[in-house]
Design a protein around this motif. Sequence first.
Motif, PDB file in Angstrom:
ATOM      1  N   GLY A 488       0.845  -1.405  -0.147  1.00 12.00           N
ATOM      2  CA  GLY A 488       0.073   0.123  -0.035  1.00 12.00           C
ATOM      3  C   GLY A 488       0.905   1.195   0.131  1.00 12.00           C
ATOM      4  O   GLY A 488       0.459   2.327   0.465  1.00 12.00           O
ATOM      5  N   GLU A 491      -0.562   4.660  -1.418  1.00 14.22           N
ATOM      6  CA  GLU A 491      -2.011   4.334  -1.819  1.00 14.22           C
ATOM      7  C   GLU A 491      -2.870   4.945  -0.559  1.00 14.22           C
ATOM      8  O   GLU A 491      -2.334   5.218   0.316  1.00 14.22           O
ATOM      9  N   SER A 495      -3.304  -3.057   2.239  1.00 17.13           N
ATOM     10  CA  SER A 495      -3.871  -4.342   1.815  1.00 17.13           C
ATOM     11  C   SER A 495      -2.822  -5.127   2.162  1.00 17.13           C
ATOM     12  O   SER A 495      -1.674  -5.027   2.468  1.00 17.13           O
ATOM     13  N   PHE A 583      -5.495  -2.153  -6.015  1.00 17.60           N
ATOM     14  CA  PHE A 583      -5.888  -0.822  -5.901  1.00 17.60           C
ATOM     15  C   PHE A 583      -6.472   0.152  -6.926  1.00 17.60           C
ATOM     16  O   PHE A 583      -6.684   1.377  -6.900  1.00 17.60           O
TER      17      PHE A 583
END
Length: 585
Positions: A488, A491, A495, A583
């Motif tokens: 991540g 982002e 995750s 994502f």
Amino acid sequence: MGKVTRVFDLVDRYNTIYQSKENAICIKDNGTWNCRSSKDYYNLSHLLAFHLYNRGIRKGDKIGIVSTNRPEWCILDMALGMLGAINVSVYTTLAEEEYKYIFDHAEIKMLFVSDPQIYRRVKNIIPEMVKESLYSFLPILDIPLWTDFFNDQEAPTEEQLRVVQGLKNEVLPDDIATIIYTSGTTGKPKGVMLSHKNLVSNFVQHSKNHSLGENTKVISFLPLCHIYERSVLYHFQYKGMAIYLVDNIAKISTMIKEVRPHMFNTVPRVLERIFDGIIKKGNQLGSIQKAIFNWAVSLGMKFDFHEKKSIYYRLSLAIADKLVFKKWRDALGGNIQIIISGGAALQPRITRVFGAAKILALEGYGLSETSPVIAVSNAVTNEYMAGTNGPILPGVEFMFGKDGEILCKGPSLMKGYYKAPELTREVIDEDGWFHTGDIGTLIQGKYLKITDRKKEIFKLSGGKYIAPQAIENIMKESLLINELMVVGDREKFASAIIIPNMEEIASILNISNEKEIDLPQAQKIVQKEVNRLNKRLSEHENLKRIKIVSDVWSPETGELSSTLKLKRGYISKKYKQVIEDIFKN
């Protein structure tokens, strides 16, 4: 008597203090345990040193070893030390290009391999200069055996001993004993140069952390080329313990029951598998027995080494011990008292439950560059706490950097990276402090706790920082998750890619064949478990989306290092499309 200032002094110590020990170092070959006595150890290591010298091995020469855990490894290690030669022992699971790099970089002069399987892995890239100096521990067609050095001689003559003693006298504590090539998670391996003083100062000190001694047995199954297992192996020898080597990690369960050790060394993943196996068997019991089993485990989860519990709790624990925990100890051979875990964080629940079962699961922390121990729990002074690595080892100077990075120096700090002074300067500053790259804190001002790797911490697009290792450790407490890597960077949310425990999911779905499991269905089950564990995390740390993949991660397939740590760069590259899909939107 028995003073150790160089690693090979252990052999003399063995031959004086523990001279009657018949099972000093043992291995099981062809269904039979073969043990070398302390006298054998002394004779063979001195003989080998003499004959290696006659074959041209000199102080400073680098000798390669690619071997499973065997007594021959120990004998050769000591013989090389007596000559002032340098042991370059490497993992048995490397790719050809890695072997080639290490052999060339170290400029090895002679190579020893353990068996035909290992030979097949390296035969195509053995340097030309080494091909005439290749030996094996077990028979391989056309390859001379290490025993060929001896010509059936079983003990050194007085003249041979005088020659070897003269060579030993030339070896100083500050001379390099070994170059250990770190497996690493990215880039080419670095050669960590460790002196006799580095190694001895460390293993003598951590050998004081328990009271077990010459009347106890240990097993050794982690790779001896790794500084962690190697240092503890020296510590076992220093204390005169009977050592049973295991040449294949798949044999651990059988060997534990057979040898009945009092202690062994492990990494968290192995201990997690042992624990999960116990829990799985408990869940297969009949309803009444299962209820008793789960009651005992719940008591164990509340166990604290130092908190004084109520009389009711202590009485309950005594009953649980007779009904459940004693069977656990019996499954581990019946003698087990101490398990030392290192290499990564150990889940606190395992420390607590094993502690309730009268098995000390002591956790430690260190690096190859520090020989290796920086901190470790202490069974003699009762200094241990679940979820921590214990107190700083005496003799290690320690402090935190401004960003919480662990810094240390002292007699166990490496001499540097081989042929890489610029890399050495990157990690050892001008004041002599080694920068570990790990972020940590002290609990109660005493117990070291690692919170993450400095380079692995990343930032979400909203500015919040994520320490992936801490999240991964919580998620791996679930029986449904075998491995995972949190992702991540930059982002909106965190995750993870998850390798699920399909066997456990099959049990939940009442499916006999794992291959029949529908992945979307498995994804829902794992996501539900992740949602449950997310409640233990801060909001920004929650794994909003996950992706399960039905692969196996291992050192052989490249996702894990030889010490079972995530190779984050490799995994990110392999699952690049998967991560991008997570994502999207």
